[in-house]
Scaffold this motif. Structure first.
Motif, mmCIF file in Angstrom:
data_model
loop_
_atom_site.group_PDB
_atom_site.id
_atom_site.type_symbol
_atom_site.label_atom_id
_atom_site.label_comp_id
_atom_site.label_asym_id
_atom_site.label_seq_id
_atom_site.Cartn_x
_atom_site.Cartn_y
_atom_site.Cartn_z
ATOM 1 N N SER A 153 3.948 8.680 -2.067
ATOM 2 C CA SER A 153 4.173 9.611 -0.964
ATOM 3 C C SER A 153 2.851 10.113 -0.389
ATOM 4 N N ALA A 154 2.947 10.682 0.799
ATOM 5 C CA ALA A 154 1.757 11.269 1.430
ATOM 6 C C ALA A 154 1.178 12.368 0.544
ATOM 7 N N ARG A 155 2.028 13.164 -0.058
ATOM 8 C CA ARG A 155 1.567 14.241 -0.938
ATOM 9 C C ARG A 155 0.742 13.672 -2.099
ATOM 10 N N GLU A 156 1.241 12.586 -2.697
ATOM 11 C CA GLU A 156 0.496 11.943 -3.785
ATOM 12 C C GLU A 156 -0.828 11.389 -3.289
ATOM 13 N N LEU A 157 -0.815 10.775 -2.122
ATOM 14 C CA LEU A 157 -2.026 10.184 -1.564
ATOM 15 C C LEU A 157 -3.116 11.236 -1.368
ATOM 16 N N PHE A 158 -2.711 12.417 -0.917
ATOM 17 C CA PHE A 158 -3.672 13.510 -0.724
ATOM 18 C C PHE A 158 -4.165 14.092 -2.044
ATOM 19 N N SER A 159 -3.393 13.936 -3.115
ATOM 20 C CA SER A 159 -3.741 14.590 -4.377
ATOM 21 C C SER A 159 -4.567 13.743 -5.332
ATOM 22 N N PHE A 160 -4.734 12.453 -5.019
ATOM 23 C CA PHE A 160 -5.473 11.589 -5.931
ATOM 24 C C PHE A 160 -6.923 12.033 -6.047
ATOM 25 N N GLY A 161 -7.463 11.861 -7.246
ATOM 26 C CA GLY A 161 -8.821 12.303 -7.536
ATOM 27 C C GLY A 161 -9.860 11.232 -7.294
ATOM 28 N N SER A 162 -10.925 11.293 -8.088
ATOM 29 C CA SER A 162 -12.078 10.416 -7.881
ATOM 30 C C SER A 162 -11.773 8.949 -8.196
ATOM 31 N N ASP A 163 -10.718 8.684 -8.951
ATOM 32 C CA ASP A 163 -10.344 7.298 -9.240
ATOM 33 C C ASP A 163 -9.040 6.957 -8.510
ATOM 34 N N ALA A 164 -9.024 7.285 -7.222
ATOM 35 C CA ALA A 164 -7.806 7.191 -6.420
ATOM 36 C C ALA A 164 -7.234 5.786 -6.355
ATOM 37 N N LEU A 165 -8.081 4.783 -6.202
ATOM 38 C CA LEU A 165 -7.551 3.426 -6.070
ATOM 39 C C LEU A 165 -6.847 2.975 -7.341
ATOM 40 N N ALA A 166 -7.366 3.358 -8.493
ATOM 41 C CA ALA A 166 -6.699 3.025 -9.751
ATOM 42 C C ALA A 166 -5.369 3.773 -9.851
ATOM 43 N N GLU A 167 -5.348 5.022 -9.393
ATOM 44 C CA GLU A 167 -4.111 5.800 -9.416
ATOM 45 C C GLU A 167 -3.074 5.218 -8.468
ATOM 46 N N ILE A 168 -3.511 4.773 -7.293
ATOM 47 C CA ILE A 168 -2.589 4.137 -6.347
ATOM 48 C C ILE A 168 -2.053 2.840 -6.938
ATOM 49 N N ALA A 169 -2.950 2.023 -7.485
ATOM 50 C CA ALA A 169 -2.524 0.756 -8.095
ATOM 51 C C ALA A 169 -1.537 1.005 -9.229
ATOM 52 N N ASP A 170 -1.770 2.041 -10.018
ATOM 53 C CA ASP A 170 -0.855 2.380 -11.103
ATOM 54 C C ASP A 170 0.527 2.739 -10.549
ATOM 55 N N ALA A 171 0.545 3.537 -9.487
ATOM 56 C CA ALA A 171 1.820 3.920 -8.869
ATOM 57 C C ALA A 171 2.546 2.712 -8.276
ATOM 58 N N LEU A 172 1.789 1.705 -7.844
ATOM 59 C CA LEU A 172 2.390 0.490 -7.273
ATOM 60 C C LEU A 172 2.788 -0.515 -8.348
ATOM 61 N N GLY A 173 2.377 -0.260 -9.592
ATOM 62 C CA GLY A 173 2.629 -1.213 -10.667
ATOM 63 C C GLY A 173 1.626 -2.357 -10.643
ATOM 64 N N ALA A 174 0.441 -2.102 -10.097
ATOM 65 C CA ALA A 174 -0.556 -3.156 -9.938
ATOM 66 C C ALA A 174 -1.885 -2.821 -10.632
ATOM 67 N N SER A 175 -1.856 -1.873 -11.544
ATOM 68 C CA SER A 175 -3.125 -1.430 -12.148
ATOM 69 C C SER A 175 -3.794 -2.543 -12.956
ATOM 70 N N GLU A 176 -3.016 -3.345 -13.676
ATOM 71 C CA GLU A 176 -3.597 -4.412 -14.477
ATOM 72 C C GLU A 176 -4.280 -5.467 -13.616
ATOM 73 N N VAL A 177 -3.635 -5.858 -12.494
ATOM 74 C CA VAL A 177 -4.244 -6.880 -11.653
ATOM 75 C C VAL A 177 -5.472 -6.337 -10.916
ATOM 76 N N LEU A 178 -5.443 -5.069 -10.568
ATOM 77 C CA LEU A 178 -6.623 -4.487 -9.923
ATOM 78 C C LEU A 178 -7.795 -4.416 -10.889
ATOM 79 N N GLU A 179 -7.521 -4.065 -12.121
ATOM 80 C CA GLU A 179 -8.594 -3.974 -13.118
ATOM 81 C C GLU A 179 -9.248 -5.326 -13.394
ATOM 82 N N THR A 180 -8.519 -6.405 -13.197
ATOM 83 C CA THR A 180 -9.111 -7.727 -13.431
ATOM 84 C C THR A 180 -10.207 -8.054 -12.421
ATOM 85 N N VAL A 181 -10.177 -7.443 -11.246
ATOM 86 C CA VAL A 181 -11.201 -7.708 -10.229
ATOM 87 C C VAL A 181 -12.245 -6.600 -10.121
ATOM 88 N N ARG A 182 -12.044 -5.532 -10.837
ATOM 89 C CA ARG A 182 -12.990 -4.416 -10.766
ATOM 90 C C ARG A 182 -14.262 -4.697 -11.465
#
Length: 182
Positions: A153-182
């Motif tokens: 949600s927009a509320r969640e998007l505004f509330s993410f901290g310094s590791d926002a992309l990892a938090e977004i990926a986690d919410a999307l169920g994509a944290s593992e695949v994102l971490e493979t390219v980090r």
């Protein structure tokens, strides 16, 4: 330090790829790069972040226009990658044709008939905007509902901290695949 990645939605979930933005000069270039990552015109998310300063998400769905969200537009404006995302449309500016600008600017860099800047002219103040050219606002800019149908949600998007992309990926169920390219 910058990080950029593409997350392409597939039938089997999300696929991530590290993205080199060295050859990307415009939003159109970035959009084309995202479209190439999707075989079936599925959703592709482009994640860009500058460590502890700002992050951006660009969403490309098939041939639709890209949707953009920036966590801090003013910080992004000081970045070459952020400037790619700060389009005239996003900033509420009327784009002027380059041909029109070439006709207006004299060889000394001033507009025809315009006097040169007076002594004491502060270029930094001018960069902050005027009535004709609004300043880049501090804080979030763009489409806060960019990921709402994907469970962020927009509320969640505004509330993410310094590791926002990892938090977004986690919410999307994509944290593992994102971490493979980090």
């Amino acid at each position: 330090m910058y990080f950029a990645a593409l997350l392409a939605r597939t039938e089997d979930g999300w696929e991530a790829s590290d993205t080199d933005l060295d050859d990307v000069e415009t939003l159109s270039d970035l959009t084309e790069l995202a479209r190439e990552a999707s075989a079936d015109e599925d959703t592709v998310l482009v994640f860009i972040e500058q460590e502890d300063s700002w992050f951006g998400v660009v969403r490309v769905d098939g041939e639709d226009d890209p949707r953009i969200f920036l966590s801090n537009a003013a910080a992004a404006s000081r970045s070459s990658y952020g400037e790619i995302l700060l389009t005239d449309e996003l900033l509420g500016r009327d784009p002027a044709s380059d041909d029109d600008l070439d006709e207006l600017v004299d060889l000394d860099g001033t507009e025809d008939g315009e006097p040169e800047p007076a002594a004491g002219f502060d270029e930094d103040e001018a960069a902050e905007g005027s009535a004709d050219t609004p300043a880049v606002p501090p804080g979030p800019l763009g489409d806060p509902g960019i990921l709402a149908d994907l469970g962020v949600s927009a509320r969640e998007l505004f509330s993410f901290g310094s590791d926002a992309l990892a938090e977004i990926a986690d919410a999307l169920g994509a944290s593992e695949v994102l971490e493979t390219v980090r």
